[in-house]
Design an enzyme around this catalytic site. Structure first.
Site, PDB file in Angstrom:
ATOM      1  N   CYS A   1       0.868  -1.172   0.000  1.00 30.14           N
ATOM      2  CA  CYS A   1       0.000   0.000   0.000  1.00 30.14           C
ATOM      3  C   CYS A   1       0.903   1.218   0.000  1.00 30.14           C
ATOM      4  CB  CYS A   1      -0.940  -0.020   1.198  1.00 30.14           C
ATOM      5  SG  CYS A   1      -0.071  -0.092   2.782  1.00 30.14           S
TER       6      CYS A   1
ATOM      7  N   HIS B   1      -8.487  10.839  25.798  1.00 29.76           N
ATOM      8  CA  HIS B   1      -9.865  11.030  26.277  1.00 29.76           C
ATOM      9  C   HIS B   1     -10.146   9.955  27.323  1.00 29.76           C
ATOM     10  CE1 HIS B   1     -14.252  11.255  26.278  1.00 29.76           C
ATOM     11  NE2 HIS B   1     -14.155  12.408  25.616  1.00 29.76           N
TER      12      HIS B   1
END
Length: 633
Positions: A27, A555
């Site tokens: 890729c 978070h």
């Protein structure tokens, strides 16, 4: 072999050797191996290599993260293990001059058809030879069938080039094939349109570009041209179509892309081909032929040398077709042609260059191609030699042009149309039986072949070319260094895929690529050196900008903003400079859980779109400050 030969060899060795590789693709940043046994691969050795970012295992693939030069490494790996690269495409950028990139494009498009092209050229040549020897006549079924086998590829060349050019330019190959077929469709060929059809009007009347128009496309004029056997129009059409396809893919809904994108691409590309691209190529041919005709009035010797020198260049760009009408008209009106015929010696000069390369090269692939291309060239079909050997090697191509120019300076004349290569020689016998013109032609052939052969043997030095490639590779390597930043784990705990957490925004990746951690300890430390760019009032999330520009969001828990800061304590404030490992926040896991909230903590790179790769750790458990993410620049 490219500049990453040593790296490629090391990678192959440490994935278990060639015999452990079932398949390979790539890729934008990764080599994706399919290994017979992943357990025998040396993960730690590969990860420690300077040019390897990390190693990952996912979806049955053994992925070696390389960086933005993965295409070059992939090519070297393929060459070492003998893997065919045809099924895998890449849009890695090409380097080099405009001329080098042009040669790479042309060679790449023709490479897949060179073998069959040489074979077809030999079939045509032997078929003509056997007719000349009286073994059978040109009216027999045997001749017609063999001629069809030899002539079909050259007649329908746009189909083949449409397919190969599509793979080169990133267009769907079947769409390239369809465009090539459309360019050869009988109903739109100039000879078919003009037969029995009245002229609507003539464009550019009174100039050398005067073009009768028989049909239009909703009011736009379509100039009558035969596209069978042409080269340049289809290549430009496929390039244009690839851009169209990419554009349509951006706004056509996914639900109908499968058929709407090809339909729109065909609908736009083919009219542009017939209205713009084809006529421009034709006008270029006309301009070249008329220029040579004007020079010939001043000096036949100079004009012949120019034609002989430039003929192969004209063939590459498809501009040699502009000489055909002049050639036929001269034979019909004057009884001979000497405007186009100077190209004749260039055919044999090309063959002589290829023969010299056959004797001199140590490259097995080139040697295998050289002899068939020599035979094909003698019979008048030089395209395999041009695209397969001369053009990629550059210097031999220049030598063939020089030798062709010397042979073209002879005042070559042909009295009958037809024939190719050595089979054109009978057409050079004068109508009264005189052999003077034939002797001139044979002399031109002999001189051009000797010059071509000798210059190639003297000037073509394969080892110098290899040294030059090494020198260029070293220079390019300086600008191709990989940059990466390690994002350390800010929390101790268990690793979870981001896609598995119960938060659609994080799970979808819309907030950035990353990973999630189920904490086993209520402490958050700085994953990088940098600055606190945002600290939410509820203290449940903190944003950091690293010194190299990576934006990291930590978070703590899901929906914990509802707690209003309960259970959280900040040890830094917004705007603070921080160092890796410094305590940022602490939180009470039990208090958060008792309030009904999950403590699963996403750690994401919010500007991940700016980077080549965000590689994740393969560990199931993670300690503070251990490698969590690797950001590749």
């Amino acid at each position: 072999m490219g500049k990453y030969k040593e790296l490629a060899q090391d990678i192959i060795k440490n994935v278990g050797g060639k015999e452990n590789i079932n398949g390979l693709t790539h890729c934008i940043t990764r080599l994706r191996f399919k290994l017979k046994d992943e357990n025998i691969a040396n993960d730690d050795v590969l990860k420690s290599m300077a040019d390897v970012v990390t190693v990952m295992k996912s979806g049955g693939q053994y992925q070696v993260v390389i960086g933005n030069h993965v295409g070059d490494v992939y090519a070297d790996v393929c060459e070492i293990i003998g893997l065919d690269d045809e099924s895998t495409s890449s849009e890695s950028k090409k380097t080099g001059s405009l001329l080098d990139r042009g040669i790479d494009i042309i060679s790449g498009i023709f490479q897949p058809v060179l073998g069959i092209m040489a074979a077809c050229g030999m079939l045509k040549g032997f078929n003509a030879l056997f007719v000349a020897m009286g073994l059978y006549s040109a009216t027999t079924g045997g001749y017609m069938i063999i001629n069809a086998a030899g002539d079909a590829l050259f007649t329908f060349l746009p189909l083949f080039l449409g397919y190969t050019a599509a793979k080169k330019f990133g267009l769907k190959p079947m769409l390239g094939l369809a465009l090539g077929a459309a360019m050869c469709y009988p109903g739109i060929q100039g000879s078919s349109i003009s037969a029995g059809t009245e002229v609507l009007y003539t464009l550019f009347q009174g100039t050398m570009f005067a073009s009768p128009v028989y049909i239009d496309f909703f009011g736009l004029p379509v100039i009558s041209i035969d596209y069978t056997g042409t080269v340049i129009p289809i290549i430009f059409v496929i390039y244009f179509a690839a851009k169209c396809e990419k554009l349509f893919n951006k706004f056509v809904p996914d639900l109908v892309k499968f058929f709407f994108v090809p339909m729109l691409t065909m609908l736009v590309a083919l009219p542009v081909a017939l209205i713009v691209i084809g006529p421009i190529a034709t006008f270029g041919s006309t301009l070249v032929s008329q220029t040579v005709f004007s020079i010939r009035e001043f000096s036949p010797l100079l004009a012949g040398a120019i034609v002989g020198f430039s003929w192969q260049i004209l063939v590459i760009f498809g501009m040699h077709w502009g000489f055909i009408p002049v050639y036929i008209n001269n034979v019909m009106t004057m009884g001979y042609d000497n405007v186009m015929m100077p190209f004749f010696a260039c055919t044999f000069a090309t063959s002589a260059v290829v023969l010299a390369i056959f004797f001199k090269t140590k490259d097995k692939k080139i040697k295998e191609m050289a002899l068939p291309n020599f035979i094909s060239g003698i019979f008048g079909v030089t395209e395999p030699a041009i695209y397969g050997i001369l053009l990629p090697l550059k210097k031999p191509f220049i030598i063939s042009c020089i030798a062709g120019g010397i042979g073209g300076a002879f005042n070559l004349r042909k009295f009958i149309t037809g024939g190719m290569g050595i089979f054109e020689l009978p057409a050079m016998i004068e109508p009264n039986g005189g052999m003077g013109n034939l002797i001139v032609a044979l002399s031109g052939i002999a001189i051009s072949m000797v010059v071509a052969f000798v210059l190639t043997m003297v000037l073509y030095k394969e080892e110098n070319i290899e040294q030059e490639k090494i020198k260029i590779n070293k220079e390019e390597a300086k600008t191709n260094k990989l940059t990466k930043e390690i994002i350390a784990s800010p929390i101790k705990g268990k690793i979870v895929n981001l896609s598995e957490i119960e938060d659609a925004a994080f799970a979808s990746g819309v907030l950035g690529e990353g990973i999630a951690i189920v904490p086993t300890d209520g402490k958050v430390v700085a994953p990088v050196n940098g600055e606190v760019t945002i600290l939410f009032p509820s203290l449940h999330a903190i944003g950091i900008l690293s010194e190299s520009g990576v934006e990291v969001l930590i978070h703590i828990g899901l929906n914990t903003v509802q707690l209003g800061g309960k259970g959280f304590k900040a040890h830094v404030k917004q705007g603070d400079k921080i160092t890796k490992g410094q305590t940022l926040l602490t939180f009470d896991m039990e208090e958060i859980k008792e309030a009904g909230y999950s403590v699963v903590t996403p750690v994401v790179v919010t500007n991940s779109a700016e980077f080549l790769e965000i590689a994740q750790t393969e560990s199931k458990e993670i300690e503070l400050e251990k490698n969590l993410l690797t950001v590749v620049f």
